[in-house]
Each structure stands twice: as structure tokens, then as C-alpha cells.
Design a protein around this motif. Structure first.
Motif, PDB file in Angstrom:
ATOM      1  N   PRO A   1       0.807  -1.226   0.000  1.00  0.00           N
ATOM      2  CA  PRO A   1       0.000   0.000   0.000  1.00  0.00           C
ATOM      3  C   PRO A   1       0.838   1.273   0.000  1.00  0.00           C
ATOM      4  CG  PRO A   1      -0.130  -1.098   2.136  1.00  0.00           C
ATOM      5  CD  PRO A   1       0.620  -2.016   1.215  1.00  0.00           C
ATOM      6  N   GLU A   2       2.126   1.158   0.246  1.00  0.00           N
ATOM      7  CA  GLU A   2       3.008   2.332   0.180  1.00  0.00           C
ATOM      8  C   GLU A   2       3.356   2.679  -1.265  1.00  0.00           C
ATOM      9  OE1 GLU A   2       3.857   4.183   2.876  1.00  0.00           O
ATOM     10  OE2 GLU A   2       2.491   2.827   3.919  1.00  0.00           O
ATOM     11  N   ARG A   3       3.227   1.720  -2.166  1.00  0.00           N
ATOM     12  CA  ARG A   3       3.593   1.931  -3.570  1.00  0.00           C
ATOM     13  C   ARG A   3       2.404   2.248  -4.458  1.00  0.00           C
ATOM     14  NH1 ARG A   3       7.678  -2.488  -5.648  1.00  0.00           N
ATOM     15  NH2 ARG A   3       7.670  -1.008  -7.348  1.00  0.00           N
ATOM     16  N   ALA A   4       1.224   1.741  -4.105  1.00  0.00           N
ATOM     17  CA  ALA A   4       0.040   1.966  -4.948  1.00  0.00           C
ATOM     18  C   ALA A   4      -1.209   1.776  -4.108  1.00  0.00           C
ATOM     19  CB  ALA A   4       0.028   0.993  -6.127  1.00  0.00           C
ATOM     20  N   SER A   5      -2.279   2.435  -4.526  1.00  0.00           N
ATOM     21  CA  SER A   5      -3.565   2.214  -3.860  1.00  0.00           C
ATOM     22  C   SER A   5      -4.054   0.826  -4.275  1.00  0.00           C
ATOM     23  CB  SER A   5      -4.573   3.277  -4.279  1.00  0.00           C
ATOM     24  OG  SER A   5      -4.994   3.061  -5.609  1.00  0.00           O
ATOM     25  N   PRO A   6      -4.937   0.209  -3.489  1.00  0.00           N
ATOM     26  CA  PRO A   6      -5.416  -1.120  -3.853  1.00  0.00           C
ATOM     27  C   PRO A   6      -6.100  -1.139  -5.214  1.00  0.00           C
ATOM     28  CG  PRO A   6      -6.347  -0.424  -1.733  1.00  0.00           C
ATOM     29  CD  PRO A   6      -5.476   0.678  -2.218  1.00  0.00           C
ATOM     30  N   ILE A   7      -6.921  -0.127  -5.508  1.00  0.00           N
ATOM     31  CA  ILE A   7      -7.637  -0.133  -6.783  1.00  0.00           C
ATOM     32  C   ILE A   7      -6.671   0.081  -7.944  1.00  0.00           C
ATOM     33  CG2 ILE A   7      -8.347   2.286  -6.898  1.00  0.00           C
ATOM     34  CD1 ILE A   7     -10.539  -0.771  -7.698  1.00  0.00           C
ATOM     35  N   THR A   8      -5.626   0.859  -7.734  1.00  0.00           N
ATOM     36  CA  THR A   8      -4.622   1.050  -8.785  1.00  0.00           C
ATOM     37  C   THR A   8      -3.896  -0.269  -9.047  1.00  0.00           C
ATOM     38  OG1 THR A   8      -4.324   3.370  -8.207  1.00  0.00           O
ATOM     39  CG2 THR A   8      -2.539   2.330  -9.425  1.00  0.00           C
ATOM     40  N   TRP A   9      -3.529  -0.959  -7.983  1.00  0.00           N
ATOM     41  CA  TRP A   9      -2.840  -2.249  -8.114  1.00  0.00           C
ATOM     42  C   TRP A   9      -3.735  -3.247  -8.852  1.00  0.00           C
ATOM     43  CZ3 TRP A   9      -3.433  -7.149  -5.491  1.00  0.00           C
ATOM     44  CH2 TRP A   9      -2.344  -8.012  -5.630  1.00  0.00           C
ATOM     45  N   LEU A  10      -5.004  -3.321  -8.457  1.00  0.00           N
ATOM     46  CA  LEU A  10      -5.941  -4.245  -9.090  1.00  0.00           C
ATOM     47  C   LEU A  10      -6.189  -3.870 -10.555  1.00  0.00           C
ATOM     48  CD1 LEU A  10      -8.428  -4.462  -6.104  1.00  0.00           C
ATOM     49  CD2 LEU A  10      -7.020  -6.350  -6.949  1.00  0.00           C
ATOM     50  N   ALA A  11      -6.361  -2.581 -10.823  1.00  0.00           N
ATOM     51  CA  ALA A  11      -6.605  -2.133 -12.201  1.00  0.00           C
ATOM     52  C   ALA A  11      -5.395  -2.400 -13.085  1.00  0.00           C
ATOM     53  CB  ALA A  11      -6.965  -0.648 -12.225  1.00  0.00           C
ATOM     54  N   THR A  12      -4.207  -2.302 -12.515  1.00  0.00           N
ATOM     55  CA  THR A  12      -2.994  -2.592 -13.280  1.00  0.00           C
ATOM     56  C   THR A  12      -2.948  -4.068 -13.654  1.00  0.00           C
ATOM     57  OG1 THR A  12      -1.797  -0.791 -12.217  1.00  0.00           O
ATOM     58  CG2 THR A  12      -0.463  -2.507 -13.239  1.00  0.00           C
ATOM     59  N   ILE A  13      -3.322  -4.939 -12.723  1.00  0.00           N
ATOM     60  CA  ILE A  13      -3.382  -6.373 -13.034  1.00  0.00           C
ATOM     61  C   ILE A  13      -4.397  -6.611 -14.152  1.00  0.00           C
ATOM     62  CG2 ILE A  13      -4.030  -8.652 -12.152  1.00  0.00           C
ATOM     63  CD1 ILE A  13      -2.944  -7.749  -9.400  1.00  0.00           C
ATOM     64  N   ALA A  14      -5.573  -5.995 -14.037  1.00  0.00           N
ATOM     65  CA  ALA A  14      -6.616  -6.165 -15.063  1.00  0.00           C
ATOM     66  C   ALA A  14      -6.140  -5.642 -16.414  1.00  0.00           C
ATOM     67  CB  ALA A  14      -7.897  -5.453 -14.632  1.00  0.00           C
ATOM     68  N   ARG A  15      -5.502  -4.500 -16.402  1.00  0.00           N
ATOM     69  CA  ARG A  15      -4.986  -3.906 -17.642  1.00  0.00           C
ATOM     70  C   ARG A  15      -3.954  -4.820 -18.288  1.00  0.00           C
ATOM     71  NH1 ARG A  15      -0.353  -1.016 -18.604  1.00  0.00           N
ATOM     72  NH2 ARG A  15      -0.441   0.436 -20.332  1.00  0.00           N
ATOM     73  N   ASN A  16      -3.007  -5.286 -17.483  1.00  0.00           N
ATOM     74  CA  ASN A  16      -1.943  -6.138 -18.029  1.00  0.00           C
ATOM     75  C   ASN A  16      -2.479  -7.472 -18.538  1.00  0.00           C
ATOM     76  OD1 ASN A  16      -0.124  -4.131 -17.456  1.00  0.00           O
ATOM     77  ND2 ASN A  16       0.585  -5.051 -15.551  1.00  0.00           N
ATOM     78  N   ARG A  17      -3.411  -8.078 -17.795  1.00  0.00           N
ATOM     79  CA  ARG A  17      -4.010  -9.352 -18.241  1.00  0.00           C
ATOM     80  C   ARG A  17      -4.795  -9.143 -19.531  1.00  0.00           C
ATOM     81  NH1 ARG A  17      -0.849 -11.194 -15.498  1.00  0.00           N
ATOM     82  NH2 ARG A  17      -1.048 -12.364 -13.580  1.00  0.00           N
ATOM     83  N   SER A  18      -5.473  -8.009 -19.631  1.00  0.00           N
ATOM     84  CA  SER A  18      -6.261  -7.725 -20.836  1.00  0.00           C
ATOM     85  C   SER A  18      -5.359  -7.524 -22.045  1.00  0.00           C
ATOM     86  CB  SER A  18      -7.127  -6.483 -20.615  1.00  0.00           C
ATOM     87  OG  SER A  18      -8.035  -6.702 -19.566  1.00  0.00           O
TER      88      SER A  18
END
Length: 190
Positions: A76-93
Motif C-alpha cells: 500500500p506504500e507503492r500503490a492504492s489497492p484499486i490502482t494495483w488491481l486495475a494494473t493487473i486487469a490492464r496487463n491481463r487484458s
């Protein structure tokens, strides 16, 4: 009254951080809560890139499998949870686009519109004084413009969805946001 969304967002962020920590310990109920709170946004990210509901649904399953496997990596010091999750979704997509061989220009352009949450960028943008300056500048905008920018850029809502909700043409909504972004840029450069 303007502090309420910030407080709600902070509480939501803290809850997601706590849930991801529980997921990291193998708590399946916590993963279900993360899913319930984030699936609509993450599905939207996948759908924007893939432009195919079935593919986006498949990617969403992969996203939550990754969350299950990698929750311990969340910081959580590097990214917000939603940013982290959205990045995973973006990369998987994007991976799925490459896998199925659809590389038309629209898909790639859409992928570029989704924020890249690399730690360096997040650290710069999320520094507390910058967040406060941005919030203050958004407050200077008229109500409709400020709300449209907040909803589009922090809520993950598309311009089309905003236009539909406001019952205005898409071009009008784009103009409202574009003018607002110009004013924000001027305010932030002061």
C-alpha cells in the motif's frame, strides 16, 4: 461537504488494504469481498481493452486468480489497492489481446488511455501535497465539470457513461472535461 468523498475514499482504500492482507493469508471470504467491491471497475477496464464481453469475463477470472496468488506482493506504500488491481486487469487484458491476435489500432489506443500505475508515477502523483493541490484545483471548477473529472479519472467511468448520465451528447461531455482539464493544468502550474 467536500470532505465527505475524500473520507469515504480513504475508508474504502483502508478496507481494501485490510482485505488484501487477509487474502494474502489465504482468506477466501476476503477475496469474495474484494471481488464484490471491485469487479465492476475491473470488468470495465478489461472490456475497454478487449471490446468483447466474453473475453473480458475470462480475463476477470484470471485477474482474481492473480490477486489470490499475489496478494502478498501488494504494497500500500507503492500503490492504492484499486490502482494495483486495475494494473493487473490492464496487463491481463493486454496479454489476452496479444494472445488472441487482435491488435487493431482501436484496442491499442484504448489500452493507452488506461493509467499505468508504475511505482515511480504513483509516488509522484500520490504525494500528499500534490493530492491536496489537485483536490483544491478541482474544487475551483464548476460543479458539473469537477464531478465529471472526478468520476472519469478517479471513478473509472467512461465519457460515454458520463454523457448518458448527464443526458448530454458525448461531444458535449468531452468538451466539458477538456475545458476542465485545461483549467486544472493552469491551476496546478500556479
Amino acid at each position: 461537504m467536500g470532505d465527505m468523498p475524500d473520507r469515504d475514499a480513504a475508508v474504502g482504500r483502508q478496507e481494501l488494504v485490510a482485505l488484501l492482507r487477509q487474502v494474502a493469508t489465504g482468506d477466501k471470504a476476503a477475496l469474495k469481498h474484494v471481488y464484490d467491491r471491485t469487479q465492476a471497475k475491473l470488468f470495465g477496464v478489461a472490456l475497454r481493452i478487449l471490446n468483447d464481453r466474453r473475453e473480458a469475463e475470462d480475463v476477470l477470472q484470471d485477474v482474481y486468480l492473480s490477486v489470490w496468488m499475489k496478494a502478498a506482493d501488494f504494497d500500500p506504500e507503492r500503490a492504492s489497492p484499486i490502482t494495483w488491481l486495475a494494473t493487473i486487469a490492464r496487463n491481463r487484458s493486454i496479454d489476452r489481446v496479444r494472445q488472441i491476435g487482435r491488435r487493431d489500432e482501436k484496442d491499442i489506443d484504448t489500452a493507452l488511455e488506461i493509467a499505468d500505475a508504475s511505482p515511480d508515477a504513483f509516488e509522484q502523483v500520490s504525494a500528499e501535497d500534490e493530492r491536496q493541490r489537485l483536490a483544491a484545483c478541482i474544487e475551483e471548477l464548476d460543479g458539473r465539470t469537477g464531478e465529471a473529472i472526478r468520476t472519469a479519472f478517479f471513478g473509472g467511468v467512461t465519457y460515454q457513461e458520463l454523457a448518458d448520465k448527464a443526458e448530454v451528447p458525448l461531444g458535449t461531455m468531452k468538451s466539458v472535461i477538456r475545458r476542465g482539464l485545461i483549467k486544472l493544468k493552469g491551476c496546478l502550474s500556479r
